[in-house]
Design a protein around this motif. Structure first.
Motif, mmCIF file in Angstrom:
data_model
loop_
_atom_site.group_PDB
_atom_site.id
_atom_site.type_symbol
_atom_site.label_atom_id
_atom_site.label_comp_id
_atom_site.label_asym_id
_atom_site.label_seq_id
_atom_site.Cartn_x
_atom_site.Cartn_y
_atom_site.Cartn_z
ATOM 1 N N ILE A 284 114.856 -48.524 105.180
ATOM 2 C CA ILE A 284 115.841 -49.269 104.309
ATOM 3 C C ILE A 284 116.716 -50.657 105.211
ATOM 4 N N ASN A 285 116.532 -50.229 106.376
ATOM 5 C CA ASN A 285 117.708 -51.519 106.807
ATOM 6 C C ASN A 285 116.549 -51.661 108.036
ATOM 7 N N PRO A 286 115.387 -52.820 108.009
ATOM 8 C CA PRO A 286 114.696 -52.935 109.446
ATOM 9 C C PRO A 286 115.326 -54.084 109.912
ATOM 10 N N THR A 287 116.318 -54.483 109.881
ATOM 11 C CA THR A 287 116.757 -55.246 111.050
ATOM 12 C C THR A 287 118.068 -53.763 112.015
ATOM 13 N N GLY A 288 118.516 -53.249 111.520
ATOM 14 C CA GLY A 288 118.766 -52.307 112.375
ATOM 15 C C GLY A 288 120.558 -52.386 112.428
ATOM 16 N N ILE A 289 120.956 -53.614 111.693
ATOM 17 C CA ILE A 289 122.089 -54.114 111.939
ATOM 18 C C ILE A 289 123.056 -52.400 111.599
ATOM 19 N N VAL A 290 124.126 -52.598 111.846
ATOM 20 C CA VAL A 290 125.241 -51.678 111.487
ATOM 21 C C VAL A 290 126.328 -52.401 111.295
ATOM 22 N N PRO A 291 127.105 -51.671 110.006
ATOM 23 C CA PRO A 291 128.341 -52.762 109.418
ATOM 24 C C PRO A 291 129.689 -52.391 110.274
ATOM 25 N N ALA A 292 130.531 -53.528 110.372
ATOM 26 C CA ALA A 292 131.620 -53.330 110.685
ATOM 27 C C ALA A 292 131.982 -52.622 110.141
ATOM 28 N N GLY A 293 132.228 -52.428 108.960
ATOM 29 C CA GLY A 293 133.820 -51.924 108.318
ATOM 30 C C GLY A 293 132.603 -51.183 106.615
ATOM 31 N N PRO A 294 132.726 -50.035 106.285
ATOM 32 C CA PRO A 294 134.917 -50.383 105.556
ATOM 33 C C PRO A 294 135.770 -49.973 107.127
ATOM 34 N N ASP A 295 137.242 -50.224 106.972
ATOM 35 C CA ASP A 295 138.130 -49.975 107.590
ATOM 36 C C ASP A 295 138.940 -49.014 107.643
#
Length: 341
Positions: A284-295
């Protein structure tokens, strides 16, 4: 998390393969006994988080020890890399799969949490995520703390079961059916059922503080563990994006009310949650980037649900004390950045 498999068009969650029960009379061969068993969880997993919350509410921390797995799995699944030397200090194993293999070397299912392991033998007892918390509430009663709430009161069980069945199908499991759908029609079916059920639940909670009765029950625990993950992962990662939890005034206030209740928010680790979903689900998320949000700071804002009446722990219940040493969860980072891995 719970075992699952994928059909040609939709996500199907498998039943627990090891469904032995730990009971007061030991009828399955596993009697309730303080200190004998170890609960293995991931703080990322909503099914395991049910057990974390129930264990805290009932005050079972001294009776049932806790092992927390790394939120990032490898090809052997759940691992104890958060512990010194990469081994669980009580079970002495590196992977939860070792306890599964000790029970049944050729078991056909995957390795899931929550799981309860028999410490003396090192064998898995159960991974029945649907039953574990109900048994903690009923069969483990002799070990509950003074003031523990009745999470599964007998007079309300039929109503609790009915409410939980719909929530499980359309919400708890529904977000997965949407997120892991491989065909547009399967996704849209799950999406529609999810938001239809959330609308029903929102209307139910508009004039009552809790789902069933006038205090917290198992039904609230099961809904909470999905709601607390909704904006952080399910809205974007699983494409459940008709609206955010924080955009529904009733559900957002209800979820904050529970989060601020001792035993709920103090088990939640948003860092573990986000790192697991965004890094493990590479399809689903091949880049493996973890979002910083939500606050996450909004979870502590006033909810004003007290005016609806009811008491969180019932008429004679009391809040659990602080989390035991070593089991606390660090304060979540704000939207300006995440805690380091």
């Amino acid at each position: 998390m719970g075992n699952a498999h994928y059909g040609t068009r939709t996500f199907v969650r498998s039943d627990a393969f090891f469904a032995d029960r730990i009971t007061a009379d030991g009828r399955d061969g596993w009697p309730v006994e303080a200190g004998r068993y170890r609960l293995v969880v991931s703080r990322a997993c909503p099914w395991a988080s049910r057990a974390l919350v129930v264990r805290r509410l009932l005050g079972l921390e001294d009776a049932l020890s806790l092992a927390v797995a790394d939120p990032i799995q490898d090809d052997r699944s759940w691992r104890f890399t958060l512990d010194p030397g990469g081994r669980d200090p009580v079970l002495g194993i590196r992977y939860l799969s070792e306890a599964y293999d000790a029970r049944a070397p050729d078991h056909p299912g995957g390795v899931s949490v929550p799981a309860i392991v028999d410490v003396p033998s090192g064998r898995l007892v159960t991974n029945d995520f649907q039953r574990i918390t109900l048994d903690l509430a009923t069969e483990w009663r002799s070990l509950h703390r003074a003031g523990a709430p009745e999470l599964y009161p007998e007079p309300l069980r039929e109503e609790i079961d009915d409410v939980m069945e719909g929530i499980y199908r359309d919400v708890n499991n529904g977000v997965y059916r949407a997120g892991f759908a491989t065909e547009q029609s399967a996704y849209e079916e799950a999406y529609a059922a999810l938001f239809r059920r959330l609308g029903q639940v929102s209307r139910r909670l508009a004039d009552r503080r809790y789902l069933v009765g006038d205090h917290i029950t198992e039904a609230d625990v099961r809904l909470f563990t999905t709601l607390v993950r909704f904006d952080a992962v399910y809205h974007g990662h699983f494409k459940c994006n008709r609206s955010k939890l924080s955009e529904d005034p009733v559900l957002w206030a209800y979820a904050r009310d529970l989060y601020q209740t001792p035993g709920f928010g103090d088990t939640v680790d948003f860092d573990h949650i986000k790192r697991h979903y965004y890094r493990v689900h590479s399809g689903i998320n091949p880049t493996g980037i973890v979002p910083a949000g939500p606050d996450p700071s909004g979870w502590q804002s006033p909810h004003h649900r007290e005016g609806l009446g009811g008491r969180p722990f019932g008429d004679t219940g009391t809040p659990p004390g602080p989390a035991p040493a070593g089991e606390g969860v660090a304060e979540p980072a704000t939207a300006t950045g995440m805690r380091s891995a």
